[in-house]
Design a protein around this motif. Structure first.
Motif, PDB file in Angstrom:
ATOM      1  N   LEU A  66       0.821  -1.214   0.000  1.00  0.00           N
ATOM      2  CA  LEU A  66       0.000   0.000   0.000  1.00  0.00           C
ATOM      3  C   LEU A  66       0.853   1.261   0.000  1.00  0.00           C
ATOM      4  O   LEU A  66       0.573   2.199  -0.748  1.00  0.00           O
ATOM      5  N   VAL A  67       1.891   1.291   0.826  1.00  0.00           N
ATOM      6  CA  VAL A  67       2.723   2.502   0.865  1.00  0.00           C
ATOM      7  C   VAL A  67       3.587   2.614  -0.389  1.00  0.00           C
ATOM      8  O   VAL A  67       3.870   3.728  -0.833  1.00  0.00           O
ATOM      9  N   GLU A  68       3.972   1.485  -0.980  1.00  0.00           N
ATOM     10  CA  GLU A  68       4.690   1.546  -2.258  1.00  0.00           C
ATOM     11  C   GLU A  68       3.819   2.198  -3.322  1.00  0.00           C
ATOM     12  O   GLU A  68       4.286   3.028  -4.105  1.00  0.00           O
ATOM     13  N   ALA A  69       2.547   1.844  -3.338  1.00  0.00           N
ATOM     14  CA  ALA A  69       1.628   2.358  -4.354  1.00  0.00           C
ATOM     15  C   ALA A  69       1.188   3.795  -4.095  1.00  0.00           C
ATOM     16  O   ALA A  69       0.935   4.544  -5.041  1.00  0.00           O
ATOM     17  N   ASN A  70       1.099   4.192  -2.819  1.00  0.00           N
ATOM     18  CA  ASN A  70       0.493   5.481  -2.503  1.00  0.00           C
ATOM     19  C   ASN A  70       1.420   6.527  -1.897  1.00  0.00           C
ATOM     20  O   ASN A  70       1.074   7.704  -1.881  1.00  0.00           O
ATOM     21  N   CYS A  71       2.579   6.121  -1.416  1.00  0.00           N
ATOM     22  CA  CYS A  71       3.417   7.045  -0.643  1.00  0.00           C
ATOM     23  C   CYS A  71       4.853   7.161  -1.143  1.00  0.00           C
ATOM     24  O   CYS A  71       5.527   8.160  -0.875  1.00  0.00           O
ATOM     25  N   ALA A  72       5.333   6.138  -1.840  1.00  0.00           N
ATOM     26  CA  ALA A  72       6.749   6.069  -2.208  1.00  0.00           C
ATOM     27  C   ALA A  72       7.173   7.152  -3.191  1.00  0.00           C
ATOM     28  O   ALA A  72       8.359   7.429  -3.323  1.00  0.00           O
TER      29      ALA A  72
ATOM     30  N   GLY B   5      11.335   2.636   3.109  1.00  0.00           N
ATOM     31  CA  GLY B   5      12.076   1.471   3.573  1.00  0.00           C
ATOM     32  C   GLY B   5      12.943   1.771   4.780  1.00  0.00           C
ATOM     33  O   GLY B   5      12.892   2.861   5.355  1.00  0.00           O
ATOM     34  N   PRO B   6      13.764   0.810   5.157  1.00  0.00           N
ATOM     35  CA  PRO B   6      14.621   0.964   6.338  1.00  0.00           C
ATOM     36  C   PRO B   6      15.798   1.913   6.125  1.00  0.00           C
ATOM     37  O   PRO B   6      16.506   2.250   7.071  1.00  0.00           O
ATOM     38  N   ALA B   7      16.012   2.372   4.896  1.00  0.00           N
ATOM     39  CA  ALA B   7      17.093   3.308   4.603  1.00  0.00           C
ATOM     40  C   ALA B   7      16.656   4.202   3.444  1.00  0.00           C
ATOM     41  O   ALA B   7      15.624   3.974   2.833  1.00  0.00           O
ATOM     42  N   GLY B   8      17.440   5.199   3.183  1.00  0.00           N
ATOM     43  CA  GLY B   8      17.176   6.066   2.040  1.00  0.00           C
ATOM     44  C   GLY B   8      16.585   7.396   2.438  1.00  0.00           C
ATOM     45  O   GLY B   8      16.152   7.606   3.570  1.00  0.00           O
ATOM     46  N   LYS B   9      16.607   8.301   1.463  1.00  0.00           N
ATOM     47  CA  LYS B   9      16.135   9.672   1.657  1.00  0.00           C
ATOM     48  C   LYS B   9      14.826   9.869   0.884  1.00  0.00           C
ATOM     49  O   LYS B   9      14.683   9.363  -0.233  1.00  0.00           O
ATOM     50  N   SER B  10      13.904  10.607   1.473  1.00  0.00           N
ATOM     51  CA  SER B  10      12.659  10.925   0.775  1.00  0.00           C
ATOM     52  C   SER B  10      12.961  11.809  -0.426  1.00  0.00           C
ATOM     53  O   SER B  10      13.825  12.688  -0.359  1.00  0.00           O
ATOM     54  N   THR B  11      12.235  11.599  -1.511  1.00  0.00           N
ATOM     55  CA  THR B  11      12.447  12.411  -2.705  1.00  0.00           C
ATOM     56  C   THR B  11      11.853  13.801  -2.555  1.00  0.00           C
ATOM     57  O   THR B  11      12.286  14.732  -3.209  1.00  0.00           O
TER      58      THR B  11
ATOM     59  N   PHE C 194       9.454   7.150   6.410  1.00  0.00           N
ATOM     60  CA  PHE C 194       8.535   6.393   7.264  1.00  0.00           C
ATOM     61  C   PHE C 194       9.233   5.769   8.461  1.00  0.00           C
ATOM     62  O   PHE C 194       8.649   5.635   9.514  1.00  0.00           O
ATOM     63  N   ARG C 195      10.506   5.390   8.309  1.00  0.00           N
ATOM     64  CA  ARG C 195      11.217   4.748   9.415  1.00  0.00           C
ATOM     65  C   ARG C 195      11.441   5.702  10.583  1.00  0.00           C
ATOM     66  O   ARG C 195      11.760   5.266  11.681  1.00  0.00           O
ATOM     67  N   LEU C 196      11.241   7.008  10.362  1.00  0.00           N
ATOM     68  CA  LEU C 196      11.439   8.000  11.420  1.00  0.00           C
ATOM     69  C   LEU C 196      10.133   8.573  11.966  1.00  0.00           C
ATOM     70  O   LEU C 196      10.159   9.403  12.867  1.00  0.00           O
ATOM     71  N   LEU C 197       9.015   8.151  11.443  1.00  0.00           N
ATOM     72  CA  LEU C 197       7.730   8.708  11.883  1.00  0.00           C
ATOM     73  C   LEU C 197       7.500   8.528  13.372  1.00  0.00           C
ATOM     74  O   LEU C 197       6.947   9.407  14.028  1.00  0.00           O
ATOM     75  N   HIS C 198       7.929   7.397  13.929  1.00  0.00           N
ATOM     76  CA  HIS C 198       7.708   7.145  15.360  1.00  0.00           C
ATOM     77  C   HIS C 198       8.460   8.144  16.234  1.00  0.00           C
ATOM     78  O   HIS C 198       8.125   8.316  17.404  1.00  0.00           O
ATOM     79  N   LEU C 199       9.446   8.825  15.685  1.00  0.00           N
ATOM     80  CA  LEU C 199      10.184   9.840  16.441  1.00  0.00           C
ATOM     81  C   LEU C 199       9.442  11.181  16.459  1.00  0.00           C
ATOM     82  O   LEU C 199       9.680  12.017  17.315  1.00  0.00           O
ATOM     83  N   ARG C 200       8.545  11.370  15.507  1.00  0.00           N
ATOM     84  CA  ARG C 200       7.811  12.635  15.385  1.00  0.00           C
ATOM     85  C   ARG C 200       6.510  12.638  16.184  1.00  0.00           C
ATOM     86  O   ARG C 200       6.111  13.650  16.722  1.00  0.00           O
ATOM     87  N   TYR C 201       5.824  11.496  16.196  1.00  0.00           N
ATOM     88  CA  TYR C 201       4.567  11.372  16.938  1.00  0.00           C
ATOM     89  C   TYR C 201       4.196   9.903  17.065  1.00  0.00           C
ATOM     90  O   TYR C 201       4.717   9.070  16.330  1.00  0.00           O
ATOM     91  N   PRO C 202       3.290   9.599  17.989  1.00  0.00           N
ATOM     92  CA  PRO C 202       2.898   8.188  18.169  1.00  0.00           C
ATOM     93  C   PRO C 202       2.276   7.625  16.884  1.00  0.00           C
ATOM     94  O   PRO C 202       1.420   8.267  16.276  1.00  0.00           O
TER      95      PRO C 202
ATOM     96  N   VAL D  78      -0.113   0.739   9.304  1.00  0.00           N
ATOM     97  CA  VAL D  78       0.455   0.977  10.635  1.00  0.00           C
ATOM     98  C   VAL D  78       1.379  -0.172  11.026  1.00  0.00           C
ATOM     99  O   VAL D  78       2.468   0.048  11.568  1.00  0.00           O
ATOM    100  N   ALA D  79       1.001  -1.405  10.722  1.00  0.00           N
ATOM    101  CA  ALA D  79       1.864  -2.554  11.022  1.00  0.00           C
ATOM    102  C   ALA D  79       3.181  -2.445  10.257  1.00  0.00           C
ATOM    103  O   ALA D  79       4.254  -2.722  10.806  1.00  0.00           O
ATOM    104  N   TYR D  80       3.107  -2.031   9.004  1.00  0.00           N
ATOM    105  CA  TYR D  80       4.329  -1.885   8.214  1.00  0.00           C
ATOM    106  C   TYR D  80       5.225  -0.789   8.797  1.00  0.00           C
ATOM    107  O   TYR D  80       6.426  -0.988   8.975  1.00  0.00           O
ATOM    108  N   ILE D  81       4.649   0.352   9.117  1.00  0.00           N
ATOM    109  CA  ILE D  81       5.448   1.455   9.666  1.00  0.00           C
ATOM    110  C   ILE D  81       6.064   1.051  10.996  1.00  0.00           C
ATOM    111  O   ILE D  81       7.229   1.347  11.271  1.00  0.00           O
TER     112      ILE D  81
END
Length: 98
Positions: free
Chosen positions: A24-30, A36-42, A49-57, A90-93
Motif C-alpha cells: 500500500l505505501v509503495e503504491a500510494n506514498c513512495a 524502507g529501512p534506509a534512504g532519503k525521501s524524494t 517512514f522509518r522516522l515517523l515514530h520519532l515525530r509522533y505516536p 500501521v503494522a508496516y510502519i
C-alpha cells in the motif's frame, strides 16, 4: 504444542499484514516518502517512514488515515484508507522502527 502452533500462525498473520502495508505505501506514498529501512525521501517535506515514530505516536496515524490525510507536506495528495488498509499500513510502519 498448540501454543506454538498458534504463535506461529500469529507471526504469519503479522507478516502478511506487514507485506500488505508495504504494498500500500509503495503504491500510494513512495513517490515522495522514503518507505524502507534506509534512504532519503524524494520530497524535502516528506519524512521517511522509518522516522515517523520519532515525530509522533504511530497510533495517531490510524485516525489520520481513517479521516483522510490531507495535510502532510503542502502538496501531499489526499489519501483515505479503509480499516483493513489502516491496520496494514500501521503494522508496516511499526515494523520499520523495530
Amino acid at each position: 504444542m498448540v501454543a506454538c502452533a498458534g504463535g506461529s500462525s500469529a507471526w504469519a498473520q503479522d507478516g502478511l499484514q506487514i507485506a500488505h502495508g508495504k504494498k500500500l505505501v509503495e503504491a500510494n506514498c513512495a513517490r515522495c516518502h522514503a518507505i524502507g529501512p534506509a534512504g532519503k525521501s524524494t520530497h524535502p517535506d516528506a519524512p521517511p517512514f522509518r522516522l515517523l515514530h520519532l515525530r509522533y505516536p504511530i497510533e495517531d496515524l490510524e485516525e489520520a488515515l481513517a479521516e483522510g490525510i490531507s495535510t502532510g507536506h503542502p502538496d501531499m495528495p489526499e489519501f483515505v484508507a479503509d480499516p483493513q488498509q489502516i491496520g496494514a499500513i500501521v503494522a508496516y510502519i511499526r515494523s520499520l522502527s523495530r
